[in-house]
Design a protein around this motif. Structure first.
Motif, PDB file in Angstrom:
ATOM      1  N   ASP A  13      27.586  19.237   4.957  1.00 24.15           N
ATOM      2  CA  ASP A  13      26.537  18.811   4.200  1.00 24.15           C
ATOM      3  C   ASP A  13      25.313  19.348   3.937  1.00 24.15           C
ATOM      4  OD1 ASP A  13      27.923  16.814   3.796  1.00 24.15           O
ATOM      5  OD2 ASP A  13      27.668  15.337   5.410  1.00 24.15           O
ATOM      6  N   LEU A  14      25.101  20.315   5.238  1.00 21.28           N
ATOM      7  CA  LEU A  14      23.582  20.891   5.220  1.00 21.28           C
ATOM      8  C   LEU A  14      23.922  22.265   4.098  1.00 21.28           C
ATOM      9  CD1 LEU A  14      21.246  21.807   6.959  1.00 21.28           C
ATOM     10  CD2 LEU A  14      22.492  23.267   8.166  1.00 21.28           C
ATOM     11  N   VAL A  15      25.030  22.862   4.219  1.00 22.84           N
ATOM     12  CA  VAL A  15      25.455  23.817   2.966  1.00 22.84           C
ATOM     13  C   VAL A  15      24.911  23.151   1.564  1.00 22.84           C
ATOM     14  CG1 VAL A  15      27.057  25.444   2.115  1.00 22.84           C
ATOM     15  CG2 VAL A  15      26.683  25.112   4.426  1.00 22.84           C
ATOM     16  N   MET A  16      25.605  22.041   1.604  1.00 25.12           N
ATOM     17  CA  MET A  16      25.455  21.510   0.095  1.00 25.12           C
ATOM     18  C   MET A  16      24.028  20.958  -0.165  1.00 25.12           C
ATOM     19  SD  MET A  16      28.517  21.275  -1.144  1.00 25.12           S
ATOM     20  CE  MET A  16      28.400  19.975  -2.463  1.00 25.12           C
ATOM     21  N   GLU A  17      23.330  20.563   0.826  1.00 22.64           N
ATOM     22  CA  GLU A  17      22.189  20.228   0.340  1.00 22.64           C
ATOM     23  C   GLU A  17      20.998  21.450   0.248  1.00 22.64           C
ATOM     24  OE1 GLU A  17      18.868  18.435   3.419  1.00 22.64           O
ATOM     25  OE2 GLU A  17      20.025  16.929   3.006  1.00 22.64           O
ATOM     26  N   LYS A  18      21.131  22.557   1.082  1.00 29.11           N
ATOM     27  CA  LYS A  18      20.381  23.590   1.103  1.00 29.11           C
ATOM     28  C   LYS A  18      20.625  24.574   0.032  1.00 29.11           C
ATOM     29  CE  LYS A  18      17.772  22.121   4.602  1.00 29.11           C
ATOM     30  NZ  LYS A  18      16.212  21.517   4.483  1.00 29.11           N
ATOM     31  N   LEU A  19      21.801  24.796  -0.051  1.00 26.37           N
ATOM     32  CA  LEU A  19      22.511  25.970  -0.958  1.00 26.37           C
ATOM     33  C   LEU A  19      22.578  25.345  -2.590  1.00 26.37           C
ATOM     34  CD1 LEU A  19      24.407  28.102   1.496  1.00 26.37           C
ATOM     35  CD2 LEU A  19      22.054  28.044   0.956  1.00 26.37           C
ATOM     36  N   LYS A  20      22.937  24.299  -2.522  1.00 26.14           N
ATOM     37  CA  LYS A  20      23.317  23.691  -3.748  1.00 26.14           C
ATOM     38  C   LYS A  20      24.153  24.645  -4.717  1.00 26.14           C
ATOM     39  CE  LYS A  20      18.822  21.736  -4.160  1.00 26.14           C
ATOM     40  NZ  LYS A  20      18.981  20.558  -3.331  1.00 26.14           N
ATOM     41  N   ASN A  25      33.966  22.165  -3.421  1.00 27.30           N
ATOM     42  CA  ASN A  25      35.034  23.091  -3.325  1.00 27.30           C
ATOM     43  C   ASN A  25      34.398  24.324  -3.048  1.00 27.30           C
ATOM     44  OD1 ASN A  25      37.345  21.620  -3.848  1.00 27.30           O
ATOM     45  ND2 ASN A  25      37.681  22.100  -5.759  1.00 27.30           N
ATOM     46  N   ARG A  26      33.218  24.661  -3.914  1.00 27.96           N
ATOM     47  CA  ARG A  26      32.577  25.959  -3.496  1.00 27.96           C
ATOM     48  C   ARG A  26      31.631  25.851  -2.306  1.00 27.96           C
ATOM     49  NH1 ARG A  26      32.257  31.120  -3.572  1.00 27.96           N
ATOM     50  NH2 ARG A  26      30.291  31.876  -3.797  1.00 27.96           N
ATOM     51  N   GLY A  27      31.359  24.767  -1.940  1.00 25.24           N
ATOM     52  CA  GLY A  27      30.571  24.506  -0.531  1.00 25.24           C
ATOM     53  C   GLY A  27      31.512  24.737   0.316  1.00 25.24           C
ATOM     54  N   LYS A  28      32.705  24.214   0.374  1.00 28.81           N
ATOM     55  CA  LYS A  28      34.008  24.466   1.395  1.00 28.81           C
ATOM     56  C   LYS A  28      34.215  25.855   1.621  1.00 28.81           C
ATOM     57  CE  LYS A  28      35.979  20.128   0.979  1.00 28.81           C
ATOM     58  NZ  LYS A  28      37.221  19.314   0.547  1.00 28.81           N
ATOM     59  N   GLN A  29      34.079  26.871   0.545  1.00 25.18           N
ATOM     60  CA  GLN A  29      34.564  28.181   0.442  1.00 25.18           C
ATOM     61  C   GLN A  29      33.376  29.066   1.022  1.00 25.18           C
ATOM     62  OE1 GLN A  29      35.153  28.734  -3.885  1.00 25.18           O
ATOM     63  NE2 GLN A  29      37.180  28.518  -3.613  1.00 25.18           N
ATOM     64  N   ILE A  30      31.858  28.496   0.983  1.00 25.35           N
ATOM     65  CA  ILE A  30      31.064  29.373   1.683  1.00 25.35           C
ATOM     66  C   ILE A  30      31.002  28.927   3.015  1.00 25.35           C
ATOM     67  CG2 ILE A  30      28.377  29.005   1.727  1.00 25.35           C
ATOM     68  CD1 ILE A  30      28.208  28.370  -1.123  1.00 25.35           C
TER      69      ILE A  30
END
Length: 292
Positions: A13-20, A25-30
């Motif tokens: 959730d942090l990656v999704m919120e900060k990196l958008k 799927n892309r968030g999971k890959q990151i």
């Protein structure tokens, strides 16, 4: 880059919120393929909890993003090693043609398919066919040899759901284990030729109805060690008919290698990975179960 939060969030959730990243799927890959540290400890588990005051550092493109979903969850991967979650009912490693149906074989085939240059996997340790949990695989003979010579730096924790309750809430089990040459069943007995000394530490985590959930830590890594010594204590693992569990209902063995902590063999950074127990682990069915 550094990421912080003003409220509790999972790493995903942090990656999704900060990196958008644009998609889940892309968030999971990151998360999976970046070099991530939480307060100095490496992690690639999207379920890791990040609290206010924690500092997450993230370096993108730890490994190339794969275009096909892996056959099993991969919790950590870089150019040196990977850690994946083995399900129950599958061999860690097979022999001959059966090897390609093993956990190792399917992971190796997946990685070879996804890379332009052929990559190799090397087995570091094993889990019994019936057991689920985390396994480390090396990507070179050098890394495999490192783990062989530094295995004591790897901390493995297991969860076991057992019948009855142990005589003490925590303790240490010690015995000499011997494997029968024909049945291949392991048993405790006196010290004798080919017997191997085994030490298992346990502590009670909770009572789950008529069962007890234990956390297990090993000083030695003998074949079937946990299964034999818990049975000797009068607490066979639920579903482990081979070592004395109730066999009126066919059940999956409730033993999971749920936690791994070790220093990275190249960077020295501490890698700490955990998986959650599925709900079915703590709630054995009253009808027959099958490996899924």
């Amino acid at each position: 880059m550094k990421l912080t939060t003003d409220r509790p969030l999972t790493l995903f959730d942090l990656v999704m919120e900060k990196l958008k990243p644009g998609s889940k799927n892309r968030g999971k890959q990151i998360v999976q393929y970046s070099l991530i540290e939480l307060n100095g400890t490496a992690t690639n588990d999207p379920r890791t909890l990040v609290n206010p005051g924690d500092v997450v550092t993230l370096e993108r493109n730890q490994t190339p993003v794969r275009k096909i979903k892996p056959p099993f969850p991969i919790l950590f991967e870089d150019e040196h090693l990977l850690v994946a979650e083995k399900p129950p009912g599958i061999l860690t490693h097979g022999v001959g043609e059966s090897n390609w149906k093993s956990f190792f074989g399917m992971l190796a085939a997946y990685i070879n398919e996804m890379t332009k240059e052929r990559e190799h996997l090397f087995i570091v340790h094993r889990l019994d066919k019936e057991v689920t949990g985390l396994l480390i695989f090396a990507k070179s003979l050098e890394i495999q040899e490192y783990f062989k010579t530094h295995w004591k730096t790897v901390e493995k924790l297991y969860c076991a759901l057992v019948e009855h309750a142990p005589p003490q809430p925590e303790g240490t089990l010690e015995s000499w284990l011997h494997e029968h040459p024909k049945s291949l069943k392991v048993s405790s007995g006196p010290q004798r030729p080919f017997a191997k000394f085994a030490v298992t530490h346990y502590r009670t985590l909770s009572q789950e109805g008529e069962y007890t959930l234990l956390e297990i830590k090993l000083d030695t890594g003998r074949k079937n060690q946990i299964r034999v010594q818990l049975s000797d204590m009068g607490c066979p693992i639920v579903g482990d008919f081979r070592y004395g569990a109730d066999d009126t209902v066919k059940r999956q063995i409730r033993l999971c290698a749920y936690s791994l902590t070790f220093p990275h063999p190249v960077t020295g950074k501490v890698i700490s990975l955990q998986i959650k127990l599925p709900k079915s682990f703590l709630n054995p069915s009253s009808v027959d179960e099958y490996y899924k």
